[in-house]
Enzyme design. Structure first.
Site, PDB file in Angstrom:
ATOM      1  N   ASP A   1       0.846  -1.179   0.000  1.00  0.00           N
ATOM      2  CA  ASP A   1       0.000   0.000   0.000  1.00  0.00           C
ATOM      3  C   ASP A   1       0.894   1.245   0.000  1.00  0.00           C
ATOM      4  OD1 ASP A   1      -1.668   2.073   0.626  1.00  0.00           O
ATOM      5  OD2 ASP A   1      -2.981   0.838   1.856  1.00  0.00           O
TER       6      ASP A   1
ATOM      7  N   ASP B   1      -9.248  -0.065   3.373  1.00  0.00           N
ATOM      8  CA  ASP B   1      -9.353   0.511   2.028  1.00  0.00           C
ATOM      9  C   ASP B   1     -10.565  -0.037   1.287  1.00  0.00           C
ATOM     10  OD1 ASP B   1      -7.148   1.937   2.578  1.00  0.00           O
ATOM     11  OD2 ASP B   1      -5.764   0.773   1.347  1.00  0.00           O
TER      12      ASP B   1
END
Lengths: 531, 577
Positions: free
Chosen positions: A59, A393
């Site tokens: 990420d 997310d």
């Protein structure tokens, strides 16, 4: 400026072309670092600290937080990128890539003598056009579960391995659907994430209720209650010294004992009230009664309740109080004076799970849970952390899709379409700003290029292929990462968030513009005066 | 878990606070007795007050501090954030990621000699346990309670002499015990020992805003607090150990406000620590520290039940440091490792009243006694080591101090040693038989009649401070100063801590020392607060924009100054007369 120099001879100054070079090299440096992350075929990074702490991530947001960025320009870009994540929950890596690429493309023209101001004018025009393209390309349709699944999968596939991503996708979408109410903003805080170091990552589940990481603290309380009334309250059930005084010197032990007893009676009365209330509502045999208290409950009170078959949990977290009311119904009581059966919540099953020293209490089978828990499991803490970030997310992506009411075809389809539209638009623009538009259009292509590179395909070849395909098909085409051929993203369910792309276009343009217009960098802060 | 233990949760904020805390936990851990057969005399300290018993996933029993510690990123050196105690050993990394994985590894920092020996000991214990386990499978219970660590006496804590002065740079370099995986919280936003470019964590507001801006951290803190608090049957309060001169002061204030909100009836005892000397500090850094201290002191005096500022520099915020000198200590004020050891030992002694096995008072009772009339700032004094000679007696020692009190102030600007309003003093490590041995017959009859340490102490304190509210405790157990406690004792302190004519050989360290400490509500605190107020008033706060960027309003600062002035007035004796 020489004025600064004369005031502070230690000041460092970089001017015009030099200043631009500093900014561009910083932006490209950051781009190089994050490049390999993009997409489901990006590289996973395993960070091991000097002491052996492990972090596993791909990420961009997490990586940017991990990196110790010294360069001021790079840290400015990093901050914009992380802000992108704060606002939309995704797009950090894309953000860094596009900013880097915008500066690179602009540099080609600037080095040939074009003034940065003109480039930025072109950028502005291009951005507006790109936003129009975004409006055209977006797919407005009823956001049903299938669409959400696609959106969530697209997001999660870039964070965790495919089997896990598919598992999480279902949980994430169901979680958001459970808590969303028509015409109200979605509050993702109502999805609790609970970590459990146990079994494997594939055992992660969605619990339609609440999981708390503490249990009843009395050996005689039942470990499993069915058909339970839930009383949530915020009332102290422990003996406390009610007066504040220097209570050092009691005349005798009996006197002290007496005082303690008097204060104890106060607490006992409260417990008695709960017990009486329990008897009142639980007239049938097969009903359970669970007390979940935000304040403390001392052993004596626990004992009294255990004798009556009440299960009591103490010191519930504040954030769980609200969730409990949403999951089980009822409401949190701040006093025991006006208890009515309506204040009680209901859960079909309450049970305890013990894992080492850690106890978990599951409150499940609620009637209409508007707060749910995703129970994350994994063999070690870095796996748990990675899944947690991914779910976070994923939740954001689903929420965005619901709130946007539309989605964008993914896999680089938007960038290809925007590039084509911008090249066409450029022809209609007079003067040098059209060069800026061209730069902008080329910069956008960095996304499909890097996607192709990360999957092991030739960037140029892929782009050409996609552009041809797009021209022929007349509808957005994206890149098939497994074959390197073109595909229709909407058909295979690769869907991105509208607002993420929109935010990307806005913030990248602004930052790139600002950086291009810098013509002098000075370092003459007070810290350099030291010594 | 013991039935009626009143638990205390400890919170440590900041790097220096962790230094002090580490010494404190080490001292406690070295006084543990794992083998009941070896134990001499009654159990005096109830360690369950500050420690908790837990269990790992492998069903091993653990005993770790009930502690939440905060520090900045990069400050842990060789310590892993989650420790190694709860590690699962059979860990084969199973990466299912289909494409590339890259490994980014920071070079492993070398552990110092002490930590290496600790690791060896742990390993040796593990092997020993593995071999033990096979024959003893039935009566496993009880067998392993202590087996986790320290059952056998390995040579680490034996006579080996360490010199860690050079190898200790952060507190984890001399951490002797294991922490619970939930104990440590690392603040990712700020970097420890930052390079010039990154943002330093020296502004009050930065710390104060941290929990508001970082939801993840906030949730983490809530979860950790919950973990330690929920399991307490009779939580009596909190003790906070914090850096009062940097952003951690702000963080502590924010945390404290939350705690007062939620646990209004519990005692909140806070200790604000400041290193003696800041090396290579600029004027701006000095002023940042001053302003932050002013803001922190004012808030802490307001929100905690009792606040005790501590430093070995008794002229804090002044131009030149004025170091507290102890007659039998020679410490290096530049080393945090040394200065924090003195503070750590004192804290271990002063907190005895609420850690006693029998007749313990609660934190709230202690703070109520010392923090009445709005005088919520208290001063700490200590005598380390308590100067009793190997041939002398307690009575004799005290009689040589009949005109001045035997202790030295650890709270800045409290060197006058005025008569305190109230004090709680603890004397430890003086055996009953040392009370009046070899007592000269010329000694007053009153003293000759005393037979216990308590009686002598009571008499002495009443004599020295007739107007004060005196409470005293005594403890047989001395303060354990074995490794990794630094070698700061003078040559005339013998191995068992008594003063001796013979110089102690260089090859021997001191293992334990008698100690006297006194926590006081004293008029001297007024001079501390006054100094802080005067110094802070001189600052033109408008020049320090960083504070405004971090959310401070000019009016707030003025109000803080006013409150400090009011606070100082609370200690004025004029109003009493």
């Amino acid at each position: 400026m020489s004025a600064v120099k004369s005031l502070n001879p230690k000041a460092e100054v970089a001017r015009a072309a030099q200043a631009l070079a500093v900014n561009i090299s910083a932006a490209r440096g950051l781009q190089d670092v994050l490049k390999s992350n993009l997409g489901p075929k990006g590289t996973m990074k395993m960070l091991v600290s000097g002491s052996g702490d492990i972090k596993l991530t791909k990420d961009g947001n997490v990586l940017l937080h991990e990196m110790q960025i010294q360069h001021p320009t790079a840290s400015l870009i990093a901050r914009v990128a992380t802000a992108q994540d704060d606002i939309t929950g995704d797009g950090t890596t894309s953000n860094v890539l596009i900013i880097g690429e915008l500066l690179k493309q602009a540099d080609l023209y600037i080095s040939e003598g074009l003034h940065p101001r003109i480039v930025t004018e072109g950028f502005e025009l291009a951005r507006n056009k790109a936003l129009e393209v975004l409006e055209d390309i977006k797919v407005v349709r009823e956001i049903d579960r299938d669409t959400l699944i696609n959106v969530a999968r697209t997001s999660l596939r870039t964070k965790v391995h495919p089997e896990l991503a598919d598992l999480l996708t279902e949980h994430v979408v169901d979680a958001v659907l459970a808590i969303s109410k028509p015409d109200e903003p979605i509050d993702l805080h109502m999805v609790e994430m609970m970590e459990m170091q146990h079994k494997t990552d594939m055992d992660t589940t969605l619990v339609r209720g609440i999981v708390m990481d503490h249990g009843a603290r009395h050996p005689d309380m039942k470990k499993r209650v069915e058909n339970a009334y839930i009383l949530t309250c915020n009332v102290s059930l422990e003996y406390e010294k009610s007066e504040v005084n220097a209570g050092f010197f009691y005349k005798s032990a009996t006197e002290r004992e007496k005082l303690v007893q008097a204060e104890r009676a106060f607490t006992d009365a409260r417990v008695a009230k709960i017990i009486e209330f329990k008897k009142q509502v639980c007239d049938e045999k097969n009903k359970g009664f669970v007390v979940i208290n935000q304040k403390g409950i001392d052993p004596l009170s626990l004992d009294m309740m255990a004798k009556e078959g009440i299960v009591a949990l103490r010191r519930a977290k504040r954030r769980n109080m609200e969730r409990l009311a949403l999951a089980c119904g009822g409401m949190a009581m701040n006093s025991l004076d006006d208890m009515t059966p309506e204040c009680l919540g209901y859960a079909g099953l309450v049970y305890e799970h013990v894992l080492g020293e850690q106890k978990y209490t599951f409150v499940e089978e609620c009637k209409n849970p508007q707060s749910v828990t995703i129970l994350i499991k994994g063999p070690n803490s870095h796996t748990l952390a990675q899944i947690k970030d991914a779910i976070h997310d994923g939740l954001r992506a689903v929420k965005n899709a619901i709130e946007d009411g539309s989605v964008i075809p993914g896999a680089g389809a938007f960038e290809i379409a925007a590039h084509a539209a911008l090249m066409k638009y450029k022809e209609g623009v007079k003067g040098r700003p059209r060069l800026g538009i061209a730069a902008y259009a080329d910069a956008l292509l960095v996304i499909p290029k890097v996607l192709a590179q990360n999957s092991g395909f030739d960037a140029q070849e892929t782009i050409v292929k996609l552009q041809e395909e797009y021209a022929a098909a007349g509808q957005p085409v994206g890149l098939d990462l497994s074959s390197g051929e073109a595909l229709i993203p909407t058909d295979v369910g690769i869907l991105d968030n509208y607002r993420v792309k929109k935010q990307l276009l806005h913030s990248c343009t602004v930052i790139a513009t600002n950086l291009l217009l810098v013509d002098e960098i000075m370092r003459a802060g007070l810290s350099s005066l030291k010594g | 878990m013991a039935g009626t233990t009143k638990e205390v949760v400890t919170i440590q904020l900041g790097h220096y606070a962790n230094f002090v805390g580490t010494h404190w936990w080490n001292i406690q851990e070295s006084s543990f007795v794992y083998d009941p057969g070896v134990c001499q005399g009654p159990k005096e300290i109830n360690h369950d007050v500050l420690f908790r018993e837990g269990e790992t996933l492998q069903k091993d029993v653990t005993y770790t501090p009930r502690l939440i510690a905060f520090d900045l990123k990069g400050s842990l050196n060789t310590l892993r954030q989650e420790g190694t105690l709860y590690d699962i050993t059979d860990e084969a990394e199973d990466l299912k990621w289909p494409s590339d994985v890259t490994l980014h590894k920071v070079d492993v920092t070398r552990k110092n000699e002490f930590l290496q020996d600790l690791d060896k000991q742990d390993l040796c214990l593990q092997q020993e346990k593995a071999t033990q386990e096979i024959p003893h499978q039935e009566d496993e219970k009880g067998e392993h309670t202590g087996a986790d660590r320290g059952d056998v006496t390995p040579d680490v804590f034996g006579s080996k002499l360490y010199n860690l002065d050079k190898s200790v740079s952060v507190w984890s370099d001399f951490l002797r015990l294991h922490l619970h995986p939930r104990s440590l919280t690392v603040i990712e936003e700020y970097q420890y020992e930052n390079k010039e470019d990154s943002q330093p964590f020296d502004i009050f507001g930065c710390g104060q805003q941290l929990l508001c801006s970082n939801q993840k951290l906030k949730q983490q803190v809530e979860d950790k607090l919950h973990f330690f608090i929920e399991e307490c049957d009779h939580l009596q309060g909190f003790q906070l150990l914090l850096d009062s001169y940097n952003g951690f002061g702000g963080l502590a204030c924010h945390l404290l406000e939350d705690l007062t909100d939620e646990y209004s009836t519990k005692g909140l005892l806070s200790f604000g620590v400041t290193p003696a000397i800041f090396e290579n500090s600029t004027r701006i850094q000095d002023t940042h520290r001053l302003i932050t201290s002013a803001l922190t002191y004012e808030k802490l005096a307001n929100h905690s039940s009792l606040f005790v500022p501590l430093s070995l520099n008794s002229a804090l915020w002044g131009r030149k440091p004025d170091l507290v000198s102890f007659p039998h200590l020679k410490y290096n004020a530049l080393l945090d490792y040394h200065t924090s050891a003195v503070l750590g030992a004192s804290l271990d002694t002063v907190t005895v009243p609420y850690r006693l096995e029998t007749n313990a008072v609660s934190v709230a009772e202690l703070t109520d006694m010392l923090g009445s009339h709005g005088r919520k700032v208290a001063a700490l004094s200590a005598s380390l080591p308590f100067p009793i000679t190997d041939s002398g007696s307690l009575v004799e020692t005290l009689m040589t101090h009949s005109d001045s009190l035997p202790w030295k102030p650890l709270t800045p600007y409290c060197a006058k040693c005025s008569m305190p309003f109230a004090q709680s003093s603890v004397l430890r490590g003086v055996h009953g038989n040392l009370v009046k041995r070899n007592l000269a017959p010329t000694a007053p009859k009153l003293l000759r009649d005393c037979s216990t340490v308590e009686e002598v102490m009571r008499l002495y304190l009443t004599d020295m401070c007739p107007e004060s509210l005196n409470v005293s405790w005594s403890l047989q157990q001395a303060c354990q100063v074995t490794a990794p406690f630094p070698h700061i004792f003078a040559q005339d302190v013998s191995v068992n801590g008594l003063l001796s004519q013979k110089a102690r050989p260089d090859t021997l360290g001191v293992s334990s020392v008698p100690m006297l400490s006194s926590l006081q509500s004293s008029p001297d605190v007024a001079s501390l607060v006054d100094h802080l107020h005067t110094e802070a008033t001189r600052v033109n706060i408008k020049k320090f924009h960083k504070f405004f960027e971090a959310g401070l309003e000019p009016d707030d600062f003025t109000e803080t100054l006013n409150n400090l002035e009011t606070l100082a007035q609370q200690y004025s004796t004029d109003t009493l007369l």
